[in-house]
Design an enzyme around this catalytic site. Structure first.
Site, PDB file in Angstrom:
ATOM      1  CD  GLU A   1      -9.357  -0.624   2.025  1.00 11.08           C
ATOM      2  OE1 GLU A   1      -8.146  -0.439   2.241  1.00 11.08           O
ATOM      3  OE2 GLU A   1     -10.048   0.117   1.303  1.00 11.08           O
TER       4      GLU A   1
ATOM      5  CD  GLU B   1      -0.501  -2.613   5.502  1.00 13.02           C
ATOM      6  OE1 GLU B   1      -0.507  -1.960   6.563  1.00 13.02           O
ATOM      7  OE2 GLU B   1      -0.507  -2.082   4.365  1.00 13.02           O
TER       8      GLU B   1
ATOM      9  CE  LYS C   1      -5.142  -0.547   5.241  1.00  8.83           C
ATOM     10  NZ  LYS C   1      -4.799   0.189   4.006  1.00  8.83           N
TER      11      LYS C   1
ATOM     12  CD  GLU D   1      -2.085   5.669  -0.259  1.00 10.37           C
ATOM     13  OE1 GLU D   1      -3.081   4.952  -0.498  1.00 10.37           O
ATOM     14  OE2 GLU D   1      -1.987   6.389   0.726  1.00 10.37           O
TER      15      GLU D   1
END
Length: 397
Positions: free
Chosen positions: A331, A322, A325, A268
């Site tokens: 984030e 997203e 999250k 990641e």
């Protein structure tokens, strides 16, 4: 020929050159750049649509999942995309039992392989950083038991077993040559883990995030921009970007335990395109800069100061923004794409479009101008040009 036509031809030639440069970039990125496909959102497209889009419209041919979602695994069947799946952290203690591991393989792996190209199973994510004693002591036994289950199913040569770590596993990382794993974890958890990875020919996986470690003073260093750099007096090596320093700190820690021969995979890394007003360097331009420079760097073969002449298999976080999250705004904005699959910014992962291909045909047609004597007159200088062969209406260009 008129100045207007010459100008038009010049612009078309630029389009042609850009197209072939794009093809070169596509070839360079394929095989080493993947993406983290997270699903903590309520507005994402169906997995089948996502798989088709990645295959047909992008150069991404590796995907990491944070679970073993059957619908997503079915969506990637017969695509050839290399898929990494994950065992959630809360299942790690159960995975130490052979019957559970065998059932997990039977339920989540065997129904999908070989149609879906599952290449790796990750046992948990950043387990050591959770500080959960049960998860930590169960990690290596769970990996070993899962490997035994894969051997029993004759899948061990096809599928690797590993686990990703945050850089919180290091007690020291600056300068990079002094990188060291946290005391206690180093000999009791990480050394047995590294031994398992060596024996099973699997990589050590890390989640380096320059975004979370940089300050206003080190933003250029984090984004691969020109900067003053960092000099490691112990090795006399010079660092021009933070990612190299982070990777070399991990390498130094591994070397200290005698495992500098293992491959390191970036599981990641990424940069958000939006954040809170109090954050710095959080915008689409910075995100495009980091991820674009990241791709060029890890695929260049330059390597790092302590690991020269190598490339790094790298998974960008993340495929989508997203919206569910938790945490600060950033984030929810690490995605390369919006939920409608339009790119948040351009970093060269889209394949050349049909429109770009059409530019080649259009430019070719404009460049070939026939006259009675089959010559092309450019700026009054006659240059003989052969007559082109007719192109069939159904021919592929």
């Amino acid at each position: 020929m008129s100045k207007e036509l010459i100008s038009m031809l010049s612009s078309r030639l630029v389009a042609v050159i850009s197209f072939f440069l794009a093809l070169t970039l596509v070839k360079g990125f394929e095989g080493t750049i993947g993406v983290n496909y997270g699903t903590v959102a309520n507005n994402l497209p169906p997995p089948a649509q996502v798989a088709h889009y990645l295959l047909e419209s992008t150069v991404i041919n590796r995907v990491r999942l944070f679970d073993a979602n059957p619908e997503i695994l079915r969506a990637f069947a017969h695509t050839g995309v290399a898929v990494t799946i994950s065992v959630p952290n809360d299942q790690i203690p159960d995975l130490t039992k052979l019957n559970f591991a065998q059932q997990w393989v039977e339920d989540y792996i065997q129904p999908h392989t070989p149609a879906t190209n599952i290449v790796r199973i990750l046992v948990g994510n950043e387990v050591i950083s959770t500080a959960n004693k049960l998860l930590i002591v169960s990690l290596v036994p769970a990996m070993e038991t899962l490997q035994t289950a894969l051997v029993a199913a004759s899948l061990d040569r096809r599928i690797q077993v590993s686990t990703p770590h945050s850089l919180g596993i290091l007690s020291n990382s600056s300068p990079p040559s002094t990188g060291k794993f946290r005391q206690g974890y180093d000999t009791h958890v990480i050394k047995p883990l590294l031994s398992f990875l060596r024996d099973s020919s699997s990589p050590f996986m890390v989640n380096p995030y320059p975004f979370f470690d940089c300050s206003p003073d080190t933003l250029d260093y984090a984004l691969f921009r020109p900067n003053a750099g960092v000099f490691d007096e112990n090795t006399q090596l010079f660092y021009t970007n933070m990612l190299d320093a982070q990777l070399d700190a991990v390498f130094s820690a591994m070397k200290l335990l005698g495992f500098d021969d293992l491959e390191i995979v970036i599981a990641e890394t990424g940069w958000p395109s939006m954040g809170d007003a109090t954050q710095f360097g959080v915008d689409a331009k910075s995100a495009a800069e980091y991820n674009g420079n990241l791709m060029r760097h890890v695929t260049s073969g330059v390597g790092t100061p302590l690991m020269p002449n190598r490339t790094f298999e790298t998974y960008i976080f993340a495929l989508f923004n997203e919206d569910l999250k938790p945490g600060p705004t950033c984030e929810r904005y690490f995605g390369l794409f919006r939920p409608d699959m339009t790119p948040v910014y351009d970093i060269g992962i889209l394949r050349p479009t049909v429109a770009a291909a059409a530019n080649i045909q259009h430019a070719t047609c404009l460049l070939i101008i026939t006259a009675r004597d089959h010559t092309l007159l450019i700026r009054n200088n006659p240059i003989p040009v052969p007559m082109p062969r007719p192109i069939a209406s159904d021919a592929k260009v």
